[in-house]
Design an enzyme around this catalytic site. Sequence first.
Site, PDB file in Angstrom:
ATOM      1  N   ARG A 286      45.101  19.772 -19.634  1.00 22.30           N
ATOM      2  CA  ARG A 286      46.480  19.779 -18.774  1.00 22.30           C
ATOM      3  C   ARG A 286      46.430  19.925 -17.071  1.00 22.30           C
ATOM      4  O   ARG A 286      47.367  19.129 -16.598  1.00 22.30           O
ATOM      5  CB  ARG A 286      47.322  20.844 -19.775  1.00 22.30           C
ATOM      6  CG  ARG A 286      49.004  20.708 -19.464  1.00 22.30           C
ATOM      7  CD  ARG A 286      49.387  21.957 -20.645  1.00 22.30           C
ATOM      8  NE  ARG A 286      49.331  22.584 -20.972  1.00 22.30           N
ATOM      9  CZ  ARG A 286      48.415  24.161 -20.737  1.00 22.30           C
ATOM     10  NH1 ARG A 286      48.030  24.152 -19.852  1.00 22.30           N
ATOM     11  NH2 ARG A 286      48.618  25.033 -21.711  1.00 22.30           N
TER      12      ARG A 286
ATOM     13  N   TYR B 274      69.937   5.266 -14.308  1.00 23.99           N
ATOM     14  CA  TYR B 274      68.828   4.720 -15.815  1.00 23.99           C
ATOM     15  C   TYR B 274      70.142   5.576 -16.912  1.00 23.99           C
ATOM     16  O   TYR B 274      70.207   6.891 -16.604  1.00 23.99           O
ATOM     17  CB  TYR B 274      67.068   5.017 -16.169  1.00 23.99           C
ATOM     18  CG  TYR B 274      67.058   4.762 -16.778  1.00 23.99           C
ATOM     19  CD1 TYR B 274      66.893   3.887 -17.411  1.00 23.99           C
ATOM     20  CD2 TYR B 274      66.367   6.322 -17.206  1.00 23.99           C
ATOM     21  CE1 TYR B 274      66.024   3.702 -18.195  1.00 23.99           C
ATOM     22  CE2 TYR B 274      66.015   5.515 -18.632  1.00 23.99           C
ATOM     23  CZ  TYR B 274      65.653   4.456 -19.574  1.00 23.99           C
ATOM     24  OH  TYR B 274      64.951   4.951 -20.540  1.00 23.99           O
TER      25      TYR B 274
ATOM     26  N   ASP C  42      64.344   7.664  -7.632  1.00 29.09           N
ATOM     27  CA  ASP C  42      63.263   7.284  -8.496  1.00 29.09           C
ATOM     28  C   ASP C  42      63.090   5.866  -8.063  1.00 29.09           C
ATOM     29  O   ASP C  42      64.296   4.338  -7.815  1.00 29.09           O
ATOM     30  CB  ASP C  42      64.631   7.353  -9.897  1.00 29.09           C
ATOM     31  CG  ASP C  42      63.702   6.472 -10.628  1.00 29.09           C
ATOM     32  OD1 ASP C  42      63.294   5.292 -10.676  1.00 29.09           O
ATOM     33  OD2 ASP C  42      64.593   7.002 -12.219  1.00 29.09           O
TER      34      ASP C  42
ATOM     35  N   LYS D  30      56.885   1.146 -16.037  1.00 28.44           N
ATOM     36  CA  LYS D  30      57.976  -0.363 -15.346  1.00 28.44           C
ATOM     37  C   LYS D  30      56.576  -0.899 -15.041  1.00 28.44           C
ATOM     38  O   LYS D  30      55.920  -1.518 -15.569  1.00 28.44           O
ATOM     39  CB  LYS D  30      58.542  -0.073 -15.273  1.00 28.44           C
ATOM     40  CG  LYS D  30      60.101   1.236 -15.754  1.00 28.44           C
ATOM     41  CD  LYS D  30      60.564   0.645 -17.311  1.00 28.44           C
ATOM     42  CE  LYS D  30      60.959   1.729 -17.997  1.00 28.44           C
ATOM     43  NZ  LYS D  30      62.455   1.998 -17.682  1.00 28.44           N
TER      44      LYS D  30
END
Length: 388
Positions: free
Chosen positions: A46, A98, A170, A195
């Site tokens: 992690r 978004y 973004d 994307k």
Amino acid sequence: MRFETKAIHAAQEPEPVTGAVNVPVFLTTTYAQQSPGVHTGFEYTRTHNPTRFALEGCLAALEEGTRGFAFASGLAATSTMLALFDAGTHIIAGDDIYGGSARLFNRVAARQGYRFSFVDMTNLDLLESARTPETRLLFCETPTNPTLKIFDLQAICDWAHAHGILVCCDNTFATPYLQRPLSLGCDMALHSTSKYIGGHSDVIGGAIVVRDDVLGERLAFLQNAIGAVADPMSSFLTLRGLKTLAVRMDRHCANAQKVAEFLEAHPAVKQVFYPGLLSHPQYALAARQMDQFGGMISLELHGGLAESRTFLENVGVFFLAESLGGVESLIEHPAIMTHASVAPEVRAELGISDSFIRLSVGIEHLEDLIEGLEKGFAALPQRVAARQ
Ligand SMILES: *Cc1c(COP(=O)(O)O)cnc(C)c1O
């Protein structure tokens, strides 16, 4: 190194034991120590994972930042970014961000005490009227989704920084190949790597890149403390996609320009939204801020829901699907699909009508894409197709 070279080499030295030219998928949760606290620098995945580190380093280089952080999804990146701020913070967000970001803000973060204003950032006066003494963050996308408005990042950052407000952009739609928010003054560049960066519609991921060391330390802490990290396999797949970002984007942009011009000339189309068209109200700003105009196009058909359905059911090559940025072309109906979670009155205000359609133009042969769209138009009632 130039962009294309960095995408393939930045943070991606051959693996030291075997010389493997690809960063291996380090599928391990933990790392053996020689003595308590005596270790290689890697303790627990992690916190430390070489595959994820390679992706993070490469993204940082491409965004012209100093530190990158990879997350389990774009929304995991946004959630972690929000945790930089305290309850009571006011955030100014773009008005057509978004849909999933809007849902996170309105239905999760708002309950935790954050307050939001959604603003059309093409008008800087609206930013000033939205500002409160608690405003700490400005969150924007450009080009926006799905109306493809362009926000002037430099002007927005000048305004925000004059008021001690951080700016997070973004950059999913543009990718660092077309636009580098940090170099335009933004504090954070955020991505859904699901994307264009991954690029093959096969892996979900997110990222944040920063330049500032203090902000980087705070995000490193939060990435580990919250734990929404990218796993090693996803990091590998994303990095593999990232290597070809430049060549893919060149083709996405070239195809999209031609498809936008084809659509604009078609009688069944009422309006085309594409920053690379001279008819786009911010063509000049897009040309200055971006290196090319991207692979996303929106359009409004003549007619209503019935005509949109007929068109979408009959289009060839383009898959009718949510998401964007993969090698394959996708087409979708925002009001019913990606933006269904946006309130109907907000959709109406943004112009996302029942005849509004969004295209993610892939890297197939241009003529096949045009022929696929022609099939959709041919299925429309004659009066719409010929616009009598
Ligand atoms: C898809 C998307 C997101 C969310 O990313 P996920 O990886 O799906 O969580 C955020 N912003 C934009 C612009 C997106 O297209």
